[in-house]
Design a protein around this motif. Structure first.
Motif, short mmCIF file in Angstrom:
data_model
loop_
_atom_site.label_atom_id
_atom_site.label_comp_id
_atom_site.label_asym_id
_atom_site.label_seq_id
_atom_site.Cartn_x
_atom_site.Cartn_y
_atom_site.Cartn_z
N GLU A 13 13.49 4.39 -13.25
CA GLU A 13 12.35 2.69 -12.79
C GLU A 13 12.33 2.10 -11.67
O GLU A 13 13.13 2.74 -10.45
N VAL A 14 10.82 2.21 -11.19
CA VAL A 14 10.12 1.89 -9.90
C VAL A 14 9.26 1.05 -9.82
O VAL A 14 8.46 0.67 -11.27
N VAL A 15 9.17 0.30 -8.59
CA VAL A 15 8.13 -0.82 -8.20
C VAL A 15 7.56 -0.67 -7.66
O VAL A 15 6.92 -0.05 -6.83
N LEU A 16 5.73 -0.42 -8.36
CA LEU A 16 4.77 -0.28 -7.34
C LEU A 16 4.23 -1.27 -6.73
O LEU A 16 4.89 -2.30 -6.72
N PRO A 17 3.36 -0.88 -5.60
CA PRO A 17 3.23 -1.25 -4.62
C PRO A 17 2.80 -2.82 -5.14
O PRO A 17 2.73 -4.03 -4.38
N ASP A 18 1.82 -3.06 -5.89
CA ASP A 18 1.46 -4.17 -6.36
C ASP A 18 2.46 -5.22 -7.38
O ASP A 18 1.76 -6.07 -7.80
N GLY A 19 3.87 -4.85 -7.69
CA GLY A 19 4.34 -5.07 -7.87
C GLY A 19 4.81 -4.50 -9.92
O GLY A 19 6.42 -5.39 -10.59
N THR A 20 3.94 -4.49 -10.14
CA THR A 20 4.10 -3.20 -11.48
C THR A 20 5.70 -2.73 -11.45
O THR A 20 5.68 -1.70 -10.82
N ILE A 21 5.98 -2.73 -12.38
CA ILE A 21 7.32 -2.13 -12.89
C ILE A 21 7.35 -0.66 -13.58
O ILE A 21 6.39 -1.17 -15.05
N LEU A 22 7.59 0.36 -13.54
CA LEU A 22 7.04 1.37 -14.07
C LEU A 22 8.66 2.02 -14.74
O LEU A 22 9.76 1.94 -13.92
N ASN A 23 8.91 2.13 -16.17
CA ASN A 23 9.90 2.10 -16.29
C ASN A 23 10.18 3.36 -17.44
O ASN A 23 9.85 4.07 -18.63
N SER A 24 11.13 4.27 -16.92
CA SER A 24 11.67 6.18 -18.15
C SER A 24 12.27 5.80 -17.91
O SER A 24 12.92 6.82 -18.53
N MET A 25 13.46 5.12 -17.96
CA MET A 25 14.85 5.42 -17.95
C MET A 25 15.78 5.58 -19.04
O MET A 25 15.90 6.01 -19.31
N SER A 31 -0.21 23.33 2.37
CA SER A 31 -1.48 23.25 3.11
C SER A 31 -3.12 22.21 3.41
O SER A 31 -1.88 21.03 2.32
N GLU A 32 -3.90 22.11 3.72
CA GLU A 32 -4.80 21.22 3.62
C GLU A 32 -5.27 20.36 2.18
O GLU A 32 -5.14 19.42 2.05
N ILE A 33 -5.08 21.17 1.48
CA ILE A 33 -5.24 21.05 0.54
C ILE A 33 -4.57 20.33 -0.48
O ILE A 33 -4.09 18.87 -1.06
N GLU A 34 -3.09 20.42 -0.35
CA GLU A 34 -1.96 19.52 -0.89
C GLU A 34 -1.71 18.64 0.17
O GLU A 34 -1.26 17.38 -0.25
N ILE A 35 -1.76 18.53 1.12
CA ILE A 35 -1.82 16.87 2.26
C ILE A 35 -2.86 16.31 1.22
O ILE A 35 -2.60 14.79 1.64
N LYS A 36 -4.01 16.75 0.85
CA LYS A 36 -5.39 15.64 0.76
C LYS A 36 -4.95 14.75 -0.75
O LYS A 36 -4.68 13.91 -0.61
N MET A 37 -3.97 16.01 -1.52
CA MET A 37 -3.69 15.46 -2.41
C MET A 37 -2.66 14.43 -2.62
O MET A 37 -2.26 13.18 -3.38
N ILE A 38 -2.02 14.61 -1.80
CA ILE A 38 -0.22 13.63 -1.01
C ILE A 38 -1.06 12.87 -0.28
O ILE A 38 -0.51 10.98 -0.97
N LYS A 39 -2.48 12.00 0.37
CA LYS A 39 -2.60 11.21 0.65
C LYS A 39 -3.60 10.67 -0.45
O LYS A 39 -3.73 9.33 -0.83
N ASP A 40 -4.27 11.28 -0.76
CA ASP A 40 -4.79 11.11 -2.44
C ASP A 40 -4.15 9.68 -2.85
O ASP A 40 -4.08 8.31 -3.87
N LEU A 41 -2.61 10.62 -3.47
CA LEU A 41 -2.03 9.83 -4.49
C LEU A 41 -1.67 8.08 -3.91
O LEU A 41 -1.24 7.51 -4.27
N LYS A 42 -1.61 8.54 -2.10
CA LYS A 42 -0.70 7.14 -2.34
C LYS A 42 -2.13 6.45 -1.68
O LYS A 42 -1.85 5.34 -2.40
N PRO A 100 -3.03 1.36 -2.44
CA PRO A 100 -4.47 1.01 -1.47
C PRO A 100 -4.14 0.38 -0.19
O PRO A 100 -4.65 0.21 1.15
N ASN A 101 -3.53 -0.40 0.34
CA ASN A 101 -3.18 -1.72 1.07
C ASN A 101 -2.06 -0.88 2.14
O ASN A 101 -2.37 -1.15 3.47
N GLY A 102 -1.82 0.26 1.67
CA GLY A 102 -1.10 0.56 2.24
C GLY A 102 0.61 -0.29 3.09
O GLY A 102 1.06 0.17 3.97
#
Length: 509
Positions: free
Chosen positions: A201-213, A483-494, A499-501
């Protein structure tokens, strides 16, 4: 007296510099909002005054890490009791661009749960309920703030065991364990959290609750989204609930504590243990002489392998082997046969086997106590890394040589900042704990260690973080493992999910 209590008492006299002072090149991002009286009023109405901490004395323990290396400047700590409250907190903070830092038991080693500037601390300590346990499937569902030892004690009453064990089990939180993908002492037997965690169960930055319990052990419908948050260090969501698969508790446990002459003998003994102990092998830990000497100084008691009249046994390496199974007679025979074999072949020079529960705990103390003992002289630089087994201990030797060449290390000379370099860890998963024990944290020492250690690991195709994550300490060095590709994908997900960081800024992303 516990290791942690001794360490805290020792450190109470130490003055900890603000992280922003120690690292003046890091500047507060002006995009983030600041706390106002209206902010305090909103959270007091939401959580109550007792769960909205603004007193500086009370905030001090939340603003510092356990090693007292990092210190933030947060003026507000929130202690929600429900997932819905976490959701309301993040929704508000996202709207007003207030940066936040999720914090569990605060036992991490890389500054990941400590604010750098004035980020709001969200402590999960009040989310501490065991939600349910299914005795047939072994699936445990808990709040993220449940202490690991509390969960394991609960499971013991049901005949089960938590599939993770750490030296900090008495204070670390399960949510924090998952957020940093902790490995622990028995990964050899039970595997990583990527395999045992079934849902989150995870709360996303905008307050949305993701529940896969309610996830099943087998579910092939699309992406396995929970894996995004295991090891994410609270950068794209705050874990509030964990569903985890727990194995049956072993009925018979043995510990063997052994003395060996060389790291080569350690490797050969491990290979033999896998082949001869097979299904009952649950832990294989190695320790060098320096780590045991540091622990001896800290514990001030006889070493388990010391002979009559000896202050300390003369072995270069030590190994702790744990076996666990369902039949004591069967396990005792296998362990005894194995030990006779490796001693006849002179791989193992001496050893002792636990005779009861008390001795079992005592022997574990000489392994689990190293982390706290390493801080005894003033501080410690901890590097928790993964390396191929044949070269794992080479890093310890080369680090010690590098510090000697820089004239920074001396056990007896108090003018030198470095006391010793110790190496220990989990042979079963290639996880080395490299600890540089110092009298005080020193920039000259840091310059010798970093990025040398990270470059060395990269050249051996290792990982600069095996446990605890990257946090603040290793945030600039992710390129040595990704790798650079992996770091880019991590940043893209973030950037996509936050988006407000606002979540855990100034850390590895």
């Amino acid at each position: 007296m516990s290791f942690k209590l001794l360490a805290r008492r020792f450190y109470s006299s130490k003055i900890v510099k603000l992280t922003s002072e120690s690292y003046p090149n890091i500047k507060r991002d002006s995009k983030y909002g600041k706390i106002t009286p209206q902010t305090i009023e909103f959270f007091q109405n939401l959580l109550g005054s007792s769960s909205t901490i603004t007193d500086n004395d009370l905030l001090s323990s939340y603003n510092e890490d356990q090693m007292r290396k990092y210190k933030g400047q947060s003026q507000l700590c929130l202690k929600p009791k429900t997932t819905e409250q976490v959701s309301q907190i993040l929704k508000y903070c996202n709207e007003f661009k207030l940066a936040v830092v999720p914090q569990g038991g605060n036992t991490g080693l890389v500054g990941g749960s400590i604010p750098v500037f004035d980020e709001i601390i969200i402590s999960l300590s009040n989310l501490n309920k065991i939600r349910s346990f299914d005795q047939v499937s072994g699936i445990l569902k808990v709040d993220a703030g449940v202490v690991l030892e509390t969960a394991d004690s609960y499971l013991a009453e049901q005949g089960y065991i938590f599939p993770l064990d750490l030296g900090a089990k008495g204070s670390c939180h399960i949510g924090g364990n998952v957020a940093t993908n902790a490995g622990g002492l028995r990964l050899l037997r039970y595997g990583s959290l990527h395999g045992s965690v079934l849902g989150l169960e995870v709360v996303l930055p905008d307050g949305t609750i993701l529940n896969s319990m309610n996830s099943l052990r087998k579910d092939n419908t699309g992406y396995d989204l929970k894996q995004l948050f295991i090891g994410s260090e609270g950068t794209i969501g705050i874990i509030t609930g964990v569903s985890i698969l727990c194995p049956s508790r072993p009925k018979a446990v043995n510990i063997a504590f052994l003395g060996l002459d060389s790291y080569e003998a350690v490797q050969k003994t491990f290979q033999r243990a896998k082949n001869e102990l097979c299904e009952i092998l649950s832990a294989f830990e190695f320790m060098d002489k320096e780590s045991q000497l540091q622990t001896l100084k800290f514990l001030k008691t006889s070493h388990p392998l010391a002979e009559d009249g000896e202050e300390f046994p003369d072995y270069n390496f030590y190994v702790l082997i744990e076996t666990s199974g369902s039949n004591k007679e069967h396990d005792d025979f296998k362990l005894e046969t194995f030990l006779e074999s490796v001693m006849e072949d002179e791989l193992v020079l001496n050893g002792v086997v636990s005779q009861d529960e008390s001795q079992l705990k005592t022997l574990w103390n000489w392994r689990e106590g190293i982390s706290e003992a390493s801080t005894f002289d003033g501080g410690v630089y901890k590097y928790d890394v993964s390396l191929p087994l044949p070269v794992m201990y080479d890093l310890v030797n080369e680090t010690r040589t590098r510090l000697q060449d820089a004239d920074l290390i001396s056990i007896d000379d108090s003018t030198k900042p470095v006391v010793d370099v110790v190496g220990y860890g989990h042979i079963g998963d290639g996880n080395l704990h490299l600890n540089v024990c110092v009298r005080e944290y020193n920039k000259n020492v840091e310059k010798v260690l970093e990025p040398f250690i990270y470059k060395w690991i990269q050249n051996k195709n290792g990982s600069i973080s095996a446990e605890h994550g990257l946090g603040f300490q290793k945030k600039n060095y992710i390129g040595y493992s990704k790798s650079e590709i992996e770091i880019k994908m991590i940043k893209d997900l973030k950037n996509h999910y936050d988006p407000n960081g606002i979540l855990n800024p100034y850390k590895y992303v």
